[in-house]
Design an enzyme around this catalytic site. Structure first.
Site, PDB file in Angstrom:
ATOM      1  CE  LYS A  35     -18.483  -1.554  -9.387  1.00 50.91           C
ATOM      2  NZ  LYS A  35     -17.180  -2.854  -8.602  1.00 50.91           N
ATOM      3  CG  PHE A 150      -2.640 -17.777  -9.451  1.00 47.75           C
ATOM      4  CD1 PHE A 150      -2.207 -17.034  -8.737  1.00 47.75           C
ATOM      5  CD2 PHE A 150      -3.658 -19.104  -9.292  1.00 47.75           C
ATOM      6  CE1 PHE A 150      -1.518 -17.844  -7.349  1.00 47.75           C
ATOM      7  CE2 PHE A 150      -3.758 -19.406  -7.996  1.00 47.75           C
ATOM      8  CZ  PHE A 150      -2.113 -19.323  -7.193  1.00 47.75           C
ATOM      9  CB  CYS A 258      -1.979  -8.188  -8.083  1.00 43.77           C
ATOM     10  SG  CYS A 258      -3.483  -7.674  -9.138  1.00 43.77           S
ATOM     11  CE  LYS A 319      -2.073  -6.132 -16.924  1.00 45.49           C
ATOM     12  NZ  LYS A 319      -1.927  -7.597 -16.899  1.00 45.49           N
ATOM     13  NE  ARG A 326      -6.559  -0.341  -8.928  1.00 44.55           N
ATOM     14  CZ  ARG A 326      -7.558  -1.527  -8.953  1.00 44.55           C
ATOM     15  NH1 ARG A 326      -7.803  -2.210  -6.777  1.00 44.55           N
ATOM     16  NH2 ARG A 326      -7.967  -2.217  -9.984  1.00 44.55           N
TER      17      ARG A 326
HETATM   18  C1  UGA Z   1      -0.782 -10.279 -11.186  1.00 45.04           C
HETATM   19  C2  UGA Z   1      -0.068 -11.518 -11.546  1.00 45.04           C
HETATM   20  O1  UGA Z   1       0.201 -11.823 -12.741  1.00 45.04           O
HETATM   21  C3  UGA Z   1      -1.771 -12.792 -11.799  1.00 45.04           C
HETATM   22  O2  UGA Z   1      -0.911 -13.484 -11.629  1.00 45.04           O
HETATM   23  C4  UGA Z   1      -2.847 -12.290 -10.288  1.00 45.04           C
HETATM   24  O3  UGA Z   1      -3.517 -13.085 -10.474  1.00 45.04           O
HETATM   25  C5  UGA Z   1      -2.865 -10.954 -10.097  1.00 45.04           C
HETATM   26  O4  UGA Z   1      -1.833  -9.973 -10.603  1.00 45.04           O
HETATM   27  C6  UGA Z   1      -3.452 -10.417  -8.427  1.00 45.04           C
HETATM   28  O5  UGA Z   1      -2.525 -10.576  -7.853  1.00 45.04           O
HETATM   29  O6  UGA Z   1      -4.793 -10.312  -8.788  1.00 45.04           O
HETATM   30  P1  UGA Z   1      -1.479  -7.809 -13.024  1.00 45.04           P
HETATM   31  O7  UGA Z   1      -1.422  -7.068 -11.912  1.00 45.04           O
HETATM   32  O8  UGA Z   1      -2.846  -8.522 -13.332  1.00 45.04           O
HETATM   33  O9  UGA Z   1      -1.784  -9.647 -12.609  1.00 45.04           O
HETATM   34  O10 UGA Z   1      -0.233  -7.846 -14.672  1.00 45.04           O
HETATM   35  P2  UGA Z   1       0.844  -8.210 -14.778  1.00 45.04           P
HETATM   36  O11 UGA Z   1       0.794  -8.254 -15.523  1.00 45.04           O
HETATM   37  O12 UGA Z   1       1.414  -9.767 -13.677  1.00 45.04           O
HETATM   38  O13 UGA Z   1       2.142  -6.880 -14.760  1.00 45.04           O
HETATM   39  C7  UGA Z   1       2.167  -6.486 -13.533  1.00 45.04           C
HETATM   40  C8  UGA Z   1       2.972  -5.510 -13.394  1.00 45.04           C
HETATM   41  O14 UGA Z   1       4.195  -5.960 -13.786  1.00 45.04           O
HETATM   42  C9  UGA Z   1       2.801  -4.488 -14.628  1.00 45.04           C
HETATM   43  O15 UGA Z   1       3.192  -3.348 -14.637  1.00 45.04           O
HETATM   44  C10 UGA Z   1       3.474  -4.652 -15.888  1.00 45.04           C
HETATM   45  O16 UGA Z   1       3.929  -4.030 -16.791  1.00 45.04           O
HETATM   46  C11 UGA Z   1       5.108  -5.182 -14.778  1.00 45.04           C
HETATM   47  N1  UGA Z   1       5.405  -5.973 -16.013  1.00 45.04           N
HETATM   48  C12 UGA Z   1       4.815  -7.200 -16.032  1.00 45.04           C
HETATM   49  C13 UGA Z   1       7.137  -5.925 -15.545  1.00 45.04           C
HETATM   50  O17 UGA Z   1       7.825  -5.053 -16.299  1.00 45.04           O
HETATM   51  N2  UGA Z   1       7.664  -7.034 -16.780  1.00 45.04           N
HETATM   52  C14 UGA Z   1       7.037  -8.241 -17.042  1.00 45.04           C
HETATM   53  O18 UGA Z   1       7.936  -8.933 -17.366  1.00 45.04           O
HETATM   54  C15 UGA Z   1       6.031  -8.605 -16.884  1.00 45.04           C
END
Ligand code: UGA
Length: 444
Positions: A35, A150, A258, A319, A326
């Site tokens: 890496k 976050f 997450c 997403k 994962r």
């Molecule tokens: C999430 C949190 O949003 C961050 O604030 C946090 O820092 C991060 O976890 C972490 O703990 O490190 P992330 O997992 O990168 O971030 O992605 P998100 O955008 O939160 O989406 C998570 C999942 O929820 C995805 O599968 C997305 O498709 C789904 N989702 C999100 C929905 O199904 N509907 C929504 O309205 C929003």
């Protein structure tokens, strides 16, 4: 300030680059020499929009370096940030072995006072335990800080440079003040609290967001039965400032590294103090089931007989704008289809390789583009809302599919695009757009 970040995953790498971007001297450390070699060659081991460019400008500006030598990096720094992984154990609890190891190595390398900060997501009480662990391996003075992260994958740079808030958990006021100074260029919303509360803020935030998603997914499921449109319901709810419009997009459920991990860990944390977190258990259960709506819809259309069909799958990452697969719902959906004798053809703009490394290469047909995946398929399932899928002309798509059947797991297509096509179209919680299979939809 002179900062060392340990771990060059999403959190470590993006945070390191962003601290450099606001004028700090940052050394990113990873024990994986491959890496570090990649990063030193200007390559980026993860897909994150804008990251490569930001790494390049900050390396050129002399503010950002990469190394495997943890000791040297720690000695050069006033602040050491731990951002290594805390993957789930089979019990749901976080695996803290990497973080423990990093803490011991930092302790052994210390040549004077340091602020030792934990950005990794860790159960309440972990920072206190780590402080004891560090103390047992060094005589040097240090202060512990909890600095929960976050950022979201896919918009990690934006989230880090323009955060909604920064949370600093500290016991020592002077160390807290230093961390406030470090983050002042990013936001006015800095919450300084005790270490345990900071640790809890992270879990509570992710659990709440996961709850919003499962809530709207259940509303969507009800909308399908009562003839309401969940996108309008979410819009109508979202204008209420107490509810807010974000994280109310219905779909096939959340995935990623997450939410699934942190919800399980919080259930476990509660369980460890004899508290049953009933609400969060249901959130997880709803999420687990939601992905199977795609299968149930296919079964409705094909009268329960999927064996021998060819199904195209668009989207593999959990997403859009990331190659991370994962806990992606696509893993289980595709596995179920393959197990039931379906010939699966799939395409994702960036996540094909990472998907193959988790799923294996066998049993699925990997396609070069979206149309190739759709060619001659009996149905198409859209699982990730990549922008390039939303732009597809449904009339063109209809020409290449063997049967015009589309399961839109992310409500990507709108009324204008769908109505007037010959598609048998199913989305999530929008029965008014479902076409062609009305007679098979359960009557009210
Ligand atoms: C999430 C949190 O949003 C961050 O604030 C946090 O820092 C991060 O976890 C972490 O703990 O490190 P992330 O997992 O990168 O971030 O992605 P998100 O955008 O939160 O989406 C998570 C999942 O929820 C995805 O599968 C997305 O498709 C789904 N989702 C999100 C929905 O199904 N509907 C929504 O309205 C929003």
């Amino acid at each position: 300030m002179n900062i060392t970040i340990i771990g060059t995953g999403y959190v470590g790498l993006v945070s390191g680059v962003c601290y450099a971007e606001i004028g700090n001297d940052v050394i990113c450390v990873d024990k994986d020499p491959y890496k570090i070699d990649l990063l030193n060659k200007g390559k980026v081991p993860i897909y994150e929009p804008g990251l490569k460019e930001l790494i390049a400008t900050n390396r050129l500006g002399g503010r950002l370096a990469f190394t495997s030598n943890l000791s040297n990096a720690v000695r050069h720094s006033d602040i050491v940030i731990i951002a290594v992984g805390t993957p789930p154990l089979p019990s749901g609890e976080a695996n803290l072995s990497y973080i423990d190891q990093a803490a011991i190595e930092i302790a052994k390398a210390m040549n004077g006072y340091k602020i030792i900060t934990v950005k990794s997501t860790v159960p309440v009480g972990t920072n206190e335990r780590l402080a004891k662990l560090i103390k047992s391996h060094t005589n040097m003075a240090f202060d512990s800080i909890s600095l929960p992260e976050f950022l979201r994958e896919g918009s990690a740079i934006q989230d880090t440079l323009y955060p909604d808030r920064v949370v600093i958990g500290a016991e020592c006021q002077k160390a807290a003040d230093t961390m406030v100074q470090l983050h002042k260029p990013l936001t006015q919303n800095i919450v300084v609290t005790d270490i345990r509360s900071a640790e809890m803020i992270k879990y509570a935030s992710n659990a709440f967001l996961a709850t919003k998603i499962s809530f709207i997914n259940e509303i969507a499921n009800i909308c399908e039965k009562v003839g309401a449109d969940v996108t309008k319901v979410a819009e109508g709810m979202g204008y209420d400032k107490r509810i807010g419009s974000s994280f109310l997009k219905a779909g096939i459920g959340y995935g990623g590294s997450c939410f699934p991990k942190d919800t399980s860990a919080l259930i476990q944390i509660a369980g460890n103090v004899d508290y049953e977190f009933k609400l969060l258990r249901s959130v997880v259960e709803v999420n687990q089931d939601q992905r199977f709506n795609v299968i149930r819809k296919l079964e409705t259309i094909f009268d329960g007989e999927l064996n021998g069909t060819t199904i195209a799958v668009w989207g593999l990452s959990f997403k859009p704008n990331t190659d991370d697969v994962r806990e992606s719902p696509a893993l289980e959906i595709i596995q179920h289809l393959v197990d039931n004798g379906v010939r699966v053809k799939t395409y994702d703009p960036v996540a094909m390789e990472s998907f193959q490394s988790l799923f294996g290469k066998e049993g699925v047909i990997w396609c070069e583009d979206a149309m190739e995946a759709a060619q001659d398929a009996d149905a198409l399932c859209l699982l990730t809302e990549w922008h390039e899928f939303a732009k597809v002309d449904l009339h063109e798509l209809q020409k290449v599919l063997k049967q015009p059947i589309l399961i839109d797991g992310r409500n990507v297509f709108n009324e204008e695009q769908v109505l007037g096509t010959g598609f048998i179209y199913y989305s999530v919680g929008r029965p008014n757009l479902n076409q062609g299979v009305k007679e098979k939809v359960p009557a009210l």
